[in-house]
Write a protein that holds these residues in place. Sequence first.
Motif, PDB file in Angstrom:
ATOM      1  N   LYS A  54     -25.720  29.789  78.682  1.00 48.27           N
ATOM      2  CA  LYS A  54     -24.811  30.309  77.653  1.00 48.27           C
ATOM      3  C   LYS A  54     -25.603  31.015  76.555  1.00 48.27           C
ATOM      4  O   LYS A  54     -25.256  32.115  76.127  1.00 48.27           O
ATOM      5  CB  LYS A  54     -23.993  29.180  77.036  1.00 48.27           C
ATOM      6  N   THR A  55     -26.675  30.371  76.111  1.00 48.90           N
ATOM      7  CA  THR A  55     -27.515  30.945  75.057  1.00 48.90           C
ATOM      8  C   THR A  55     -28.162  32.240  75.528  1.00 48.90           C
ATOM      9  O   THR A  55     -28.174  33.235  74.804  1.00 48.90           O
ATOM     10  CB  THR A  55     -28.612  29.938  74.645  1.00 48.90           C
ATOM     11  N   GLU A  56     -28.659  32.228  76.757  1.00 51.61           N
ATOM     12  CA  GLU A  56     -29.291  33.429  77.304  1.00 51.61           C
ATOM     13  C   GLU A  56     -28.291  34.577  77.402  1.00 51.61           C
ATOM     14  O   GLU A  56     -28.607  35.723  77.097  1.00 51.61           O
ATOM     15  CB  GLU A  56     -29.867  33.123  78.682  1.00 51.61           C
ATOM     16  N   ARG A  57     -27.066  34.274  77.815  1.00 48.66           N
ATOM     17  CA  ARG A  57     -26.039  35.316  77.925  1.00 48.66           C
ATOM     18  C   ARG A  57     -25.727  35.919  76.557  1.00 48.66           C
ATOM     19  O   ARG A  57     -25.634  37.136  76.408  1.00 48.66           O
ATOM     20  CB  ARG A  57     -24.764  34.756  78.542  1.00 48.66           C
ATOM     21  N   LEU A  58     -25.579  35.069  75.547  1.00 45.62           N
ATOM     22  CA  LEU A  58     -25.303  35.574  74.194  1.00 45.62           C
ATOM     23  C   LEU A  58     -26.439  36.454  73.685  1.00 45.62           C
ATOM     24  O   LEU A  58     -26.193  37.503  73.081  1.00 45.62           O
ATOM     25  CB  LEU A  58     -25.062  34.405  73.237  1.00 45.62           C
ATOM     26  N   GLU A  59     -27.667  36.034  73.943  1.00 44.43           N
ATOM     27  CA  GLU A  59     -28.819  36.838  73.510  1.00 44.43           C
ATOM     28  C   GLU A  59     -28.843  38.188  74.223  1.00 44.43           C
ATOM     29  O   GLU A  59     -29.124  39.215  73.606  1.00 44.43           O
ATOM     30  CB  GLU A  59     -30.109  36.074  73.770  1.00 44.43           C
ATOM     31  N   THR A  60     -28.536  38.180  75.514  1.00 42.42           N
ATOM     32  CA  THR A  60     -28.520  39.438  76.278  1.00 42.42           C
ATOM     33  C   THR A  60     -27.419  40.351  75.765  1.00 42.42           C
ATOM     34  O   THR A  60     -27.618  41.558  75.607  1.00 42.42           O
ATOM     35  CB  THR A  60     -28.309  39.155  77.779  1.00 42.42           C
ATOM     36  N   MET A  61     -26.266  39.773  75.488  1.00 43.47           N
ATOM     37  CA  MET A  61     -25.144  40.586  75.003  1.00 43.47           C
ATOM     38  C   MET A  61     -25.461  41.177  73.631  1.00 43.47           C
ATOM     39  O   MET A  61     -25.119  42.323  73.362  1.00 43.47           O
ATOM     40  CB  MET A  61     -23.859  39.759  75.004  1.00 43.47           C
ATOM     41  N   LYS A  62     -26.123  40.403  72.777  1.00 43.01           N
ATOM     42  CA  LYS A  62     -26.522  40.927  71.464  1.00 43.01           C
ATOM     43  C   LYS A  62     -27.523  42.054  71.636  1.00 43.01           C
ATOM     44  O   LYS A  62     -27.463  43.068  70.946  1.00 43.01           O
ATOM     45  CB  LYS A  62     -27.142  39.817  70.616  1.00 43.01           C
ATOM     46  N   LYS A  63     -28.450  41.846  72.551  1.00 50.00           N
ATOM     47  CA  LYS A  63     -29.514  42.820  72.804  1.00 50.00           C
ATOM     48  C   LYS A  63     -28.917  44.178  73.214  1.00 50.00           C
ATOM     49  O   LYS A  63     -29.376  45.225  72.769  1.00 50.00           O
ATOM     50  CB  LYS A  63     -30.421  42.290  73.901  1.00 50.00           C
ATOM     51  N   PHE A  64     -27.908  44.135  74.042  1.00 54.42           N
ATOM     52  CA  PHE A  64     -27.278  45.368  74.509  1.00 54.42           C
ATOM     53  C   PHE A  64     -25.994  45.694  73.775  1.00 54.42           C
ATOM     54  O   PHE A  64     -25.278  46.626  74.128  1.00 54.42           O
ATOM     55  CB  PHE A  64     -27.014  45.281  76.024  1.00 54.42           C
ATOM     56  N   LYS A  65     -25.690  44.885  72.745  1.00 54.07           N
ATOM     57  CA  LYS A  65     -24.506  45.080  71.899  1.00 54.07           C
ATOM     58  C   LYS A  65     -23.222  45.127  72.739  1.00 54.07           C
ATOM     59  O   LYS A  65     -22.367  45.988  72.546  1.00 54.07           O
ATOM     60  CB  LYS A  65     -24.651  46.329  71.049  1.00 54.07           C
ATOM     61  N   LEU A  66     -23.143  44.178  73.674  1.00 48.08           N
ATOM     62  CA  LEU A  66     -21.953  44.073  74.525  1.00 48.08           C
ATOM     63  C   LEU A  66     -20.972  43.117  73.891  1.00 48.08           C
ATOM     64  O   LEU A  66     -21.337  42.194  73.186  1.00 48.08           O
ATOM     65  CB  LEU A  66     -22.335  43.552  75.918  1.00 48.08           C
ATOM     66  N   LYS A  67     -19.699  43.314  74.170  1.00 42.30           N
ATOM     67  CA  LYS A  67     -18.666  42.408  73.668  1.00 42.30           C
ATOM     68  C   LYS A  67     -18.128  41.606  74.841  1.00 42.30           C
ATOM     69  O   LYS A  67     -18.044  42.087  75.947  1.00 42.30           O
ATOM     70  CB  LYS A  67     -17.543  43.182  73.000  1.00 42.30           C
TER      71      LYS A  67
END
Length: 54
Positions: free
Chosen positions: A40-53
């Motif tokens: 879950k944490t890794e997914r949130l970090e990846t989404m922030k990195k690519f600015k995905l919603k």
Amino acid sequence: MEFIQKIVSERSLDTLCTWMDMYDEARFVAAMDSEEDELKTERLETMKKFKLKG
């Protein structure tokens, strides 16, 4: 185990980079529906990195 041995014995940097990209992609997909805190944490970090919603 044979699969891991093939990766470990690989000498080409391009091939190793491809293996790591595939690993990262698989972790991202696994994290999409996972209840594991680490994923879950890794997914949130990846989404922030690519600015995905989502």
